[in-house]
Each structure stands twice: as structure tokens, then as C-alpha cells.
Design a protein around this motif. Structure first.
Motif, PDB file in Angstrom:
ATOM      1  N   LEU A 171      64.729  77.992  34.769  1.00  0.00           N
ATOM      2  CA  LEU A 171      65.774  78.610  35.578  1.00  0.00           C
ATOM      3  C   LEU A 171      66.890  79.113  34.672  1.00  0.00           C
ATOM      4  CD1 LEU A 171      67.166  79.103  38.378  1.00  0.00           C
ATOM      5  CD2 LEU A 171      68.075  76.778  38.193  1.00  0.00           C
ATOM      6  N   VAL A 172      67.403  80.319  34.969  1.00  0.00           N
ATOM      7  CA  VAL A 172      68.561  80.887  34.281  1.00  0.00           C
ATOM      8  C   VAL A 172      69.645  81.162  35.320  1.00  0.00           C
ATOM      9  CG1 VAL A 172      69.456  82.891  33.052  1.00  0.00           C
ATOM     10  CG2 VAL A 172      67.281  81.903  32.367  1.00  0.00           C
ATOM     11  N   LEU A 173      70.880  80.714  35.038  1.00  0.00           N
ATOM     12  CA  LEU A 173      72.030  81.013  35.885  1.00  0.00           C
ATOM     13  C   LEU A 173      72.976  81.902  35.089  1.00  0.00           C
ATOM     14  CD1 LEU A 173      72.806  77.546  37.548  1.00  0.00           C
ATOM     15  CD2 LEU A 173      71.555  79.472  38.514  1.00  0.00           C
ATOM     16  N   ASP A 174      73.139  83.135  35.508  1.00  0.00           N
ATOM     17  CA  ASP A 174      73.933  84.122  34.770  1.00  0.00           C
ATOM     18  C   ASP A 174      75.015  84.689  35.700  1.00  0.00           C
ATOM     19  OD1 ASP A 174      74.882  86.031  33.098  1.00  0.00           O
ATOM     20  OD2 ASP A 174      73.093  87.298  33.100  1.00  0.00           O
ATOM     21  N   SER A 175      76.239  84.206  35.626  1.00  0.00           N
ATOM     22  CA  SER A 175      76.752  83.218  34.699  1.00  0.00           C
ATOM     23  C   SER A 175      77.338  82.058  35.491  1.00  0.00           C
ATOM     24  CB  SER A 175      77.822  83.854  33.815  1.00  0.00           C
ATOM     25  OG  SER A 175      78.963  84.172  34.602  1.00  0.00           O
ATOM     26  N   ILE A 176      77.635  80.973  34.800  1.00  0.00           N
ATOM     27  CA  ILE A 176      78.135  79.773  35.453  1.00  0.00           C
ATOM     28  C   ILE A 176      79.525  80.013  36.036  1.00  0.00           C
ATOM     29  CG2 ILE A 176      79.063  78.879  33.284  1.00  0.00           C
ATOM     30  CD1 ILE A 176      77.554  76.862  36.233  1.00  0.00           C
ATOM     31  N   GLN A 177      80.286  80.991  35.490  1.00  0.00           N
ATOM     32  CA  GLN A 177      81.630  81.262  36.001  1.00  0.00           C
ATOM     33  C   GLN A 177      81.610  81.955  37.358  1.00  0.00           C
ATOM     34  OE1 GLN A 177      81.044  81.564  32.694  1.00  0.00           O
ATOM     35  NE2 GLN A 177      82.518  80.102  31.905  1.00  0.00           N
ATOM     36  N   SER A 208      64.272  66.875  38.179  1.00  0.00           N
ATOM     37  CA  SER A 208      63.068  67.683  38.372  1.00  0.00           C
ATOM     38  C   SER A 208      62.328  67.993  37.079  1.00  0.00           C
ATOM     39  CB  SER A 208      63.435  68.998  39.071  1.00  0.00           C
ATOM     40  OG  SER A 208      64.277  69.782  38.248  1.00  0.00           O
ATOM     41  N   GLY A 209      63.028  67.868  35.932  1.00  0.00           N
ATOM     42  CA  GLY A 209      62.406  68.221  34.654  1.00  0.00           C
ATOM     43  C   GLY A 209      62.366  69.704  34.380  1.00  0.00           C
ATOM     44  N   VAL A 210      63.100  70.501  35.161  1.00  0.00           N
ATOM     45  CA  VAL A 210      63.133  71.960  34.971  1.00  0.00           C
ATOM     46  C   VAL A 210      64.193  72.300  33.934  1.00  0.00           C
ATOM     47  CG1 VAL A 210      63.576  74.172  36.077  1.00  0.00           C
ATOM     48  CG2 VAL A 210      62.345  72.393  37.316  1.00  0.00           C
ATOM     49  N   PRO A 211      63.848  73.008  32.862  1.00  0.00           N
ATOM     50  CA  PRO A 211      64.881  73.439  31.909  1.00  0.00           C
ATOM     51  C   PRO A 211      65.758  74.528  32.513  1.00  0.00           C
ATOM     52  CG  PRO A 211      62.745  74.346  31.290  1.00  0.00           C
ATOM     53  CD  PRO A 211      62.493  73.405  32.433  1.00  0.00           C
ATOM     54  N   VAL A 212      67.061  74.428  32.285  1.00  0.00           N
ATOM     55  CA  VAL A 212      68.028  75.349  32.863  1.00  0.00           C
ATOM     56  C   VAL A 212      68.850  75.972  31.741  1.00  0.00           C
ATOM     57  CG1 VAL A 212      69.970  75.624  34.448  1.00  0.00           C
ATOM     58  CG2 VAL A 212      68.144  73.994  34.984  1.00  0.00           C
ATOM     59  N   PHE A 213      69.032  77.295  31.807  1.00  0.00           N
ATOM     60  CA  PHE A 213      69.884  78.024  30.873  1.00  0.00           C
ATOM     61  C   PHE A 213      71.114  78.507  31.632  1.00  0.00           C
ATOM     62  CE2 PHE A 213      65.604  78.422  29.222  1.00  0.00           C
ATOM     63  CZ  PHE A 213      65.751  78.153  27.868  1.00  0.00           C
ATOM     64  N   LEU A 214      72.299  78.127  31.154  1.00  0.00           N
ATOM     65  CA  LEU A 214      73.555  78.572  31.733  1.00  0.00           C
ATOM     66  C   LEU A 214      74.181  79.611  30.804  1.00  0.00           C
ATOM     67  CD1 LEU A 214      75.111  75.137  32.770  1.00  0.00           C
ATOM     68  CD2 LEU A 214      73.711  76.649  34.169  1.00  0.00           C
TER      69      LEU A 214
END
Length: 459
Positions: A171-177, A208-214
Motif C-alpha cells: 500500500l502507498v499513501l500519497d501523501s500523509i499530510q 496484517s503484515g502489509v508493507p506501507v509506504f507513506l
């Protein structure tokens, strides 16, 4: 009768997270001005926060922890995997920061698409661009894939609903702000929102063990916007550096719980996206001018990779009362120290000179082994004597003018020899135990003046 919930008003610094019962112009914790913002928080909330690691809160022997099924996930981008320590750890949270337009979203989109080929499905959540804008970028980068899913949303509760439905493996969250929680009474990007959203994301990743990129924005000072506490709670912090007007980008780890913090990844920005640079030393030296004073080649060790870079210095008489000291790519305080050493130990009068020092290629060097190279470049420009084209300089400079030894000098010399350099000036103590080389002449020096003599700058 309905229960009355008391509302408590407080003021929170948006730089460091400091809390005050009243507004203040200057934060007493970090010294920032006009950063306090009013926030309202319900007192005595009865909702219990779920445990961070789910049901694994029982005491157990460390030898009994099962890691047989844990393995790193490769993004198939070698420079990115190197900086991460060999790949992405399952359940890890990686924070990627950088200046606007530097290429953070491009890197994340390319990495996620390649991850999707092995651990489909993967999800990219964009809080800044529409789905049409993301599709246009994906077409330009040629990363359109049936394994890559896209969600344009800023409400974290809605994002978690889609994550629960899709069950992505990355998962990628773009962006945390831009992400917010409706039950937190503050604007997206505020200290409270960023902290609460990050805590919820980390809890989801660990269970969950899912890698997350913030993806995080940076401030004018070059630090990640929002709370510094965000850097403390994530597993890995990466900074994407480089000059916007140059094509090269540096990915640097400043925190990594699963690998070294000394590794860097080097990319070149092209029309089709970020391209890995496999031989950065040759690339950085390709435009070095010949027989020009103030140009010196140094060798810095970035993690396990020796990197040969050109240092440039320009020393000219000051036209105004106060001489200028302009430094790009090095620590300005370290350069000021080297100027004092040259004044005291090498009898070079720099008090009336403007001094400009720069690292060619937009790289930033923090290792002490480039001290001698910076001092030699300054002396070369002052004396208007060029350093020979095939000379490389390695060494740390002490306050007494002595040259101190550096680590892994043999690895650095091999890299310089591979690129055709024929002479290397190092600390005399570093020459002990070095194997003899048929192509490289090793000159050991003990002081700054001796080094300048060996390079024929003074005599």
C-alpha cells in the motif's frame, strides 16, 4: 439524559508537537515562530484504541518467535532495494520525503507496479491527484497494469474500508499530510491528524503484515513536514534529494530498522521516469574540466559503495567588507573549520577572500574523508595551480593540520584504480598493509602542508 462531552481547547505547535494551554508567538520547545494552532479535543473518550500488534501481546521467549515465513519483497529496482536493506520487510512502514517535484510519486508508482508483478494486488492511494491525472502519469511511465489498483481518497476510514475489501499486499499513501480522520477535530496536515492517521496506519500494517509506504512533504528547512515524532514511529525514513534543475536524484536512508542508514541509491530522471544509475562515479566525473584550478576528485564511502565525486572551489578577492562563504553539498561549518586550518597550518591568507565550494552533480557528502579534498581544492584555487587529472585525494583533516586515517581505504583505492586514476594521496597510517598496485601510486602524508607539497600546490 444525553451525556455531555467536555471540549478542551489547546494550542499545538505544528513543527514539534509542543502543547500549550494558550497561544504563544514562539514555541519554547523548538523555537519556531507563529506555529501554534488551536485544536479541540474531547476529554474522557471511552473508545479503546486497538493494540498495535493485534493478539501477539503475550510474553514469549525470543527464540520461540517464528520467522520462517518472513522474507523481503523485492521491488526489482536495485537502487531502491539496496537503500531498504535488501528489499521491503513485510509489515514495515516506510516514510519517503523530498522536495515538491523531486520524483517521490514517480518512484512510488514505479516501485509499486513492479511489486505487483510478484505480490498482486497492490494499492496506490492518492490524496493529491485525480484518477485521470494518475492515469496520465502511469501512461507516461508505462506502468499501467491489471495488478496495480488506484484509489483517490483522503478519508482514512474510507481508505481502510477499501483495503479491507481489496486486501492488497502493498500500500502507498500519497501523501500523509492530505489524509484525515473525521473524528479528529483539526485540519488535514495538522499535528494531531498526522499523528493519529500514522498511528492507525502502523497498527494496520503490523496486524496484517502489509508493507506501507507513506509519502511526506518537506519544509523549507528540508525536514519532513508535520511532527518529527512521525519519523520516530515509522520503521524506515528515506529522503529523496537532488537539484530540480539537474537530472540526478539521490535516495538516502536516515533511519532503517532493517538495514544500514549509510546506503544511497542514485537515479536519473528521464521522460519515461526514474532510471537506475549503476556506475555513478563515472557519471559524476564525465564532465570534469581539464587543467582547471580548484577541481579535485575525492572518494566518499556511501554505505558499501565507494563514490568518486568532483569537488570544486573558487577563491577570489572580496569586493565588499565581509568575505562570502558559499557552500553547496558540504557542511558549511566543516568548510569554515578547514579554512581556519589552512590559515593557521599552511600560512594561506583567506580572510580577505571570497570562498565558494561545491560538489559537482548535486550530491551531498557528509563523510569526513572528503576533508582533505576540500582543503586541497581551496588551496588549488587560491594558488591558481591545477591538480593533476588522474590524482585522487582521501583523508580527514584535524584541527592540528594532521591527516587522519579513514575506513575501508583499500575499497576506495580499488574504485579509483578501476576508473583510471594513477595516484592517490592518503593518510600515512592508511598505507600500512595495503597491497602493492602496478597502476596506482600511493602517497602517504601526515599533515596538510605535506599533502599540498605532494600535489605540487605549494613548495
Amino acid at each position: 439524559m444525553a451525556k455531555v462531552v467536555k471540549i478542551k481547547t489547546r494550542y499545538v505547535c505544528q513543527d514539534c508537537g509542543g502543547v500549550s494551554p494558550k497561544w504563544q508567538g514562539k514555541c519554547p520547545d523548538c523555537g519556531a515562530w507563529n506555529k501554534y494552532v488551536e485544536e479541540r479535543e474531547p476529554v474522557g473518550r471511552s473508545a479503546e484504541r486497538p493494540t498495535l500488534f493485534g493478539d501477539t501481546d503475550k510474553v514469549s521467549r525470543i527464540s520461540d518467535v517464528d520467522i520462517s515465513n518472513d522474507q523481503r519483497l523485492l521491488t526489482q529496482i536495485g537502487e531502491f532495494d539496496r537503500v531498504l536493506g535488501g528489499g521491503v520487510v513485510q509489515g514495515s512502514v516506510v516514510l519517503v520525503g523530498g522536495d515538491p517535484g523531486i520524483g517521490k510519486s514517480t518512484l512510488m508508482l514505479q516501485a509499486l507496479q513492479r511489486l505487483g508483478t510478484s505480490i498482486s494486488p497492490v494499492l496506490y492511494v492518492s490524496g493529491e491527484e485525480s484518477s485521470r491525472q494518475m492515469r496520465l502519469r502511469a501512461d507516461r511511465l508505462k506502468v499501467v497494469s491489471d495488478d496495480l489498483f488506484l484509489l483517490c481518497e483522503t478519508n482514512l476510514d474510507a481508505i481502510f474500508d477499501q483495503v479491507e475489501h481489496l486486501k492488497p499486499n502493498a500500500l502507498v499513501l500519497d501523501s500523509i499530510q492530505t489524509i484525515f480522520l473525521p473524528n479528529v477535530e483539526s485540519a488535514p496536515g495538522s499535528i494531531s491528524q498526522v499523528r493519529e492517521c500514522a498511528a492507525r496506519v502502523i497498527q494496520m500494517a503490523k496486524t496484517s503484515g502489509v508493507p506501507v509506504f507513506l509519502v511526506g512533504h518537506v519544509t523549507k528547512e528540508g525536514t519532513i513536514s508535520g511532527p518529527k515524532a512521525l519519523e520516530h514511529i515509522v520503521d524506515t525514513v528515506l529522503y529523496f534529494e537532488g537539484e530540480r534543475h539537474q537530472s540526478y536524484r539521490i535516495l538516502r536512508a536516515v533511519k532503517n530498522r532493517f538495514g544500514s542508514t549509510n546506503e544511497i541509491g542514485i537515479f536519473e530522471m528521464q521522460d519515461s521516469g526514474l532510471i537506475e544509475v549503476h556506475n555513478p562515479s563515472e557519471l559524476f566525473l564525465s564532465e570534469r574540466p581539464e587543467n582547471v584550478s580548484g577541481s579535485v576528485v575525492v572518494c566518499s564511502l556511501e554505505g558499501t559503495r565507494p563514490l568518486l565525486v568532483e569537488l570544486q572551489a573558487l577563491v577570489t578577492p572580496a569586493n565588499y567588507g565581509t568575505p562570502q562563504r558559499v557552500v553547496n553539498g558540504l557542511d558549511s561549518r566543516r568548510v569554515a573549520l578547514l579554512l581556519a586550518v589552512l590559515e593557521k597550518r599552511a600560512s594561506m591568507h583567506l580572510g580577505t577572500q571570497d570562498v565558494f565550494v561545491s560538489v559537482a552533480g548535486g550530491v551531498r557528502l557528509d563523510e569526513p574523508s572528503v576533508d582533505l579534498g576540500a582543503a586541497v581544492a581551496i588551496a588549488s584555487s587560491l594558488r591558481d595551480v591545477s591538480v593533476k587529472q588522474r590524482d585522487v585525494v582521501i583523508g580527514e583533516v584535524g584541527l592540528g593540520g594532521e591527516i587522519r586515517r579513514v575506513n575501508h581505504v583499500e575499497r576506495r583505492i580499488r574504485e579509483a584504480e578501476k576508473l583510471g586514476f594513477t595516484r592517490c594521496v592518503v593518510c600515512a597510517r592508511n598505507t600500512k598493509g595495503l597491497p602493492e598496485s602496478a597502476r596506482m601510486e600511493i602517497i602517504g602524508v601526515q599533515g596538510i602542508y605535506e599533502a599540498l607539497e605532494a600535489l605540487e600546490i605549494v613548495g
